[in-house]
Design a protein around this motif. Sequence first.
Motif, mmCIF file in Angstrom:
data_model
loop_
_atom_site.group_PDB
_atom_site.id
_atom_site.type_symbol
_atom_site.label_atom_id
_atom_site.label_comp_id
_atom_site.label_asym_id
_atom_site.label_seq_id
_atom_site.Cartn_x
_atom_site.Cartn_y
_atom_site.Cartn_z
ATOM 1 N N THR A 59 1.389 -5.024 2.799
ATOM 2 C CA THR A 59 2.610 -5.827 2.870
ATOM 3 C C THR A 59 2.453 -7.144 2.131
ATOM 4 O OG1 THR A 59 3.122 -4.847 5.029
ATOM 5 C CG2 THR A 59 4.285 -6.873 4.431
ATOM 6 N N SER A 60 1.299 -7.785 2.297
ATOM 7 C CA SER A 60 1.097 -9.089 1.664
ATOM 8 C C SER A 60 1.141 -8.998 0.141
ATOM 9 C CB SER A 60 -0.249 -9.676 2.106
ATOM 10 O OG SER A 60 -1.322 -8.884 1.621
ATOM 11 N N PHE A 61 0.819 -7.850 -0.408
ATOM 12 C CA PHE A 61 0.864 -7.708 -1.862
ATOM 13 C C PHE A 61 2.298 -7.525 -2.356
ATOM 14 C CE2 PHE A 61 0.967 -5.136 -5.715
ATOM 15 C CZ PHE A 61 0.135 -5.868 -6.559
ATOM 16 N N PHE A 62 3.024 -6.582 -1.740
ATOM 17 C CA PHE A 62 4.351 -6.237 -2.266
ATOM 18 C C PHE A 62 5.439 -7.213 -1.827
ATOM 19 C CE2 PHE A 62 2.118 -2.138 -2.446
ATOM 20 C CZ PHE A 62 2.381 -1.793 -3.753
ATOM 21 N N LEU A 63 5.297 -7.805 -0.640
ATOM 22 C CA LEU A 63 6.364 -8.666 -0.120
ATOM 23 C C LEU A 63 6.625 -9.860 -1.015
ATOM 24 C CD1 LEU A 63 8.315 -9.423 2.192
ATOM 25 C CD2 LEU A 63 6.393 -10.602 3.287
ATOM 26 N N PHE A 64 5.565 -10.530 -1.445
ATOM 27 C CA PHE A 64 5.744 -11.786 -2.168
ATOM 28 C C PHE A 64 6.050 -11.583 -3.646
ATOM 29 C CE2 PHE A 64 3.053 -12.819 1.496
ATOM 30 C CZ PHE A 64 3.904 -13.731 2.109
ATOM 31 N N ARG A 65 6.012 -10.351 -4.103
ATOM 32 C CA ARG A 65 6.472 -10.091 -5.463
ATOM 33 C C ARG A 65 7.985 -10.024 -5.545
ATOM 34 N NH1 ARG A 65 1.448 -9.792 -5.630
ATOM 35 N NH2 ARG A 65 0.250 -9.584 -7.537
ATOM 36 N N LEU A 66 8.650 -10.100 -4.399
ATOM 37 C CA LEU A 66 10.110 -10.169 -4.372
ATOM 38 C C LEU A 66 10.615 -11.601 -4.515
ATOM 39 C CD1 LEU A 66 10.789 -7.706 -1.405
ATOM 40 C CD2 LEU A 66 10.804 -7.196 -3.850
ATOM 41 N N ILE A 67 9.696 -12.579 -4.423
ATOM 42 C CA ILE A 67 10.092 -13.991 -4.530
ATOM 43 C C ILE A 67 10.514 -14.286 -5.962
ATOM 44 C CG2 ILE A 67 9.304 -16.370 -4.304
ATOM 45 C CD1 ILE A 67 7.299 -15.430 -2.263
ATOM 46 N N PRO A 68 11.689 -14.890 -6.158
ATOM 47 C CA PRO A 68 12.086 -15.257 -7.529
ATOM 48 C C PRO A 68 11.192 -16.373 -8.073
ATOM 49 C CG PRO A 68 13.638 -16.141 -5.921
ATOM 50 C CD PRO A 68 12.719 -15.229 -5.166
ATOM 51 N N GLY A 69 10.986 -16.347 -9.352
ATOM 52 C CA GLY A 69 10.152 -17.368 -9.978
ATOM 53 C C GLY A 69 9.051 -16.732 -10.796
ATOM 54 N N ASP A 70 8.651 -17.446 -11.837
ATOM 55 C CA ASP A 70 7.623 -16.950 -12.752
ATOM 56 C C ASP A 70 6.405 -17.859 -12.664
ATOM 57 O OD1 ASP A 70 6.075 -15.895 -14.716
ATOM 58 O OD2 ASP A 70 7.564 -16.059 -16.314
ATOM 59 N N PRO A 71 5.283 -17.358 -12.146
ATOM 60 C CA PRO A 71 4.091 -18.209 -12.056
ATOM 61 C C PRO A 71 3.638 -18.750 -13.404
ATOM 62 C CG PRO A 71 3.792 -16.178 -10.796
ATOM 63 C CD PRO A 71 5.056 -16.025 -11.587
ATOM 64 N N VAL A 72 3.867 -18.003 -14.478
ATOM 65 C CA VAL A 72 3.431 -18.453 -15.803
ATOM 66 C C VAL A 72 4.191 -19.706 -16.216
ATOM 67 C CG1 VAL A 72 3.314 -17.830 -18.236
ATOM 68 C CG2 VAL A 72 2.740 -16.140 -16.495
ATOM 69 N N GLY A 94 -4.194 -11.253 -14.890
ATOM 70 C CA GLY A 94 -3.939 -9.848 -14.607
ATOM 71 C C GLY A 94 -2.485 -9.503 -14.393
ATOM 72 N N LEU A 95 -1.562 -10.399 -14.794
ATOM 73 C CA LEU A 95 -0.138 -10.138 -14.587
ATOM 74 C C LEU A 95 0.429 -9.170 -15.614
ATOM 75 C CD1 LEU A 95 1.028 -13.783 -13.772
ATOM 76 C CD2 LEU A 95 0.681 -11.900 -12.175
ATOM 77 N N ASP A 96 -0.345 -8.838 -16.645
ATOM 78 C CA ASP A 96 0.118 -7.896 -17.649
ATOM 79 C C ASP A 96 -0.188 -6.449 -17.267
ATOM 80 O OD1 ASP A 96 -2.626 -8.374 -17.872
ATOM 81 O OD2 ASP A 96 -2.668 -7.740 -19.979
ATOM 82 N N LEU A 97 -0.956 -6.265 -16.202
ATOM 83 C CA LEU A 97 -1.326 -4.915 -15.777
ATOM 84 C C LEU A 97 -0.183 -4.253 -15.016
ATOM 85 C CD1 LEU A 97 -4.931 -5.688 -14.445
ATOM 86 C CD2 LEU A 97 -4.311 -4.665 -16.644
ATOM 87 N N PRO A 98 -0.131 -2.917 -14.991
ATOM 88 C CA PRO A 98 0.864 -2.223 -14.157
ATOM 89 C C PRO A 98 0.703 -2.620 -12.687
ATOM 90 C CG PRO A 98 -0.223 -0.695 -15.658
ATOM 91 C CD PRO A 98 -0.974 -1.981 -15.761
ATOM 92 N N LEU A 99 1.804 -2.532 -11.932
ATOM 93 C CA LEU A 99 1.797 -2.986 -10.547
ATOM 94 C C LEU A 99 0.758 -2.225 -9.714
ATOM 95 C CD1 LEU A 99 3.169 -5.003 -8.679
ATOM 96 C CD2 LEU A 99 4.813 -3.228 -8.072
ATOM 97 N N TRP A 100 0.656 -0.912 -9.948
ATOM 98 C CA TRP A 100 -0.300 -0.132 -9.162
ATOM 99 C C TRP A 100 -1.734 -0.555 -9.451
ATOM 100 C CZ3 TRP A 100 -4.131 2.631 -11.474
ATOM 101 C CH2 TRP A 100 -3.974 2.940 -12.842
ATOM 102 N N HIS A 101 -1.987 -0.951 -10.712
ATOM 103 C CA HIS A 101 -3.322 -1.400 -11.074
ATOM 104 C C HIS A 101 -3.626 -2.749 -10.417
ATOM 105 C CE1 HIS A 101 -6.520 -1.717 -14.519
ATOM 106 N NE2 HIS A 101 -7.031 -1.794 -13.313
ATOM 107 N N GLN A 102 -2.637 -3.649 -10.424
ATOM 108 C CA GLN A 102 -2.811 -4.937 -9.739
ATOM 109 C C GLN A 102 -3.091 -4.725 -8.254
ATOM 110 O OE1 GLN A 102 0.147 -7.995 -10.593
ATOM 111 N NE2 GLN A 102 0.803 -6.880 -12.416
ATOM 112 N N PHE A 103 -2.383 -3.757 -7.645
ATOM 113 C CA PHE A 103 -2.547 -3.494 -6.212
ATOM 114 C C PHE A 103 -3.950 -2.972 -5.902
ATOM 115 C CE2 PHE A 103 -2.169 -0.346 -2.710
ATOM 116 C CZ PHE A 103 -1.967 -1.256 -1.683
ATOM 117 N N THR A 104 -4.425 -2.033 -6.690
ATOM 118 C CA THR A 104 -5.767 -1.492 -6.430
ATOM 119 C C THR A 104 -6.836 -2.557 -6.638
ATOM 120 O OG1 THR A 104 -5.842 -0.662 -8.729
ATOM 121 C CG2 THR A 104 -5.128 0.881 -6.996
#
Length: 359
Positions: A59-72, A94-104
């Motif tokens: 949950t902690s990984f996917f929930l906060f990716r819904l927050i609007p805003g760009d860290p870059v 690591g923000l250029d990686l696919p979401l599943w790769h970031q999660f793993t």
Amino acid sequence: MTAEATPSLVEDPAASGAAGSGPAGAGRALRARTTAAYLRYVAGKLAGAAVSLLAVLVTSFFLFRLIPGDPVKFMTGGRPVSAAQIAAYRREFGLDLPLWHQFTQYCGKALTGDLGTSYQFHVPVVDKITEALPNTLLLTGTAFVLYTALGIFLGTRSAWRHGGLGDRLNTGLALTLYSIPSFWLGLLLIIVLSVGAGPVPGLFPTGGMESGGKEGFAYAVDVAHHLVLPVVTLVAVEYGQTLLVTRSALLDEMGGDYLTTARAKGLRDDLVRRRHAVPNALLPTVTLVFVNLGRTVAGVILVETVFSWPGLGGLFYQALSVPDLPLVQGLFFVFASAVIVMNTLADLLYPLLDPRVGR
């Protein structure tokens, strides 16, 4: 001389079993069954806690990716940058990686205690949490001890004299304060006791943890001075819940025959309450105490933000505004894990307080 001719010299298994079935044998068998039942109970609770921690990690990984805003954009400070620079920032974190790769990657590192690197502070998330944790424990730990003791004391007094004037006043005040938003009460205390209102002068600092430039005993006094208003805010808002739960649990116990028997033996009301009624009404209060103890690690985000207290709650609010994803994820995982661990400890303590639990 043969064994058949002297049966008394040969051990009879049936007779041995019969001898073991006396009171001592029955007691050992009961203790063995009780221990086995408790171990199954413990294993079930620990398994449930492990599943909950895994769910929090996901949950902690996917929930906060819904927050609007760009860290870059935050990391570039709003400066005009080229597409190559933006791509370099994304590749670095690591923000250029696919979401599943970031999660793993996140899960693999989290299982080893690595919660990533903060975008805004450029230090490991664990280091930032370790730095802010003592400040949160000082604030919320002090408040926890005070509102727990106050809630249990007033809750037992109100229940024992239920229906009286003191009970009505205590319950009414507890319900009123419990319904007040903590940030609003904190702002009100700042206006009245920090800034000053009318004839009331400003007595306490408006925020922060210290004034600076002090050491030793003077530093401790300065921190305590800054601690007063946030602690008063937390105690005022939180003690009512403990009071109401303790009062309700004790009222349920007060009709028990064992209390009538204790009074018939000549015990004073205070002894009946302390030795008999209160211990048997502890289970709901123990649950609440452990939940609040878990929340002590999390701190109270709004109160720490209002009073600019440099703890985990204020750090979480600061990280959300970026969003600093590794820091937000790490703090959320720590907050939730503290509550899960404390709930599990409360569950494991239940059978020791009430042997009927877990059987």
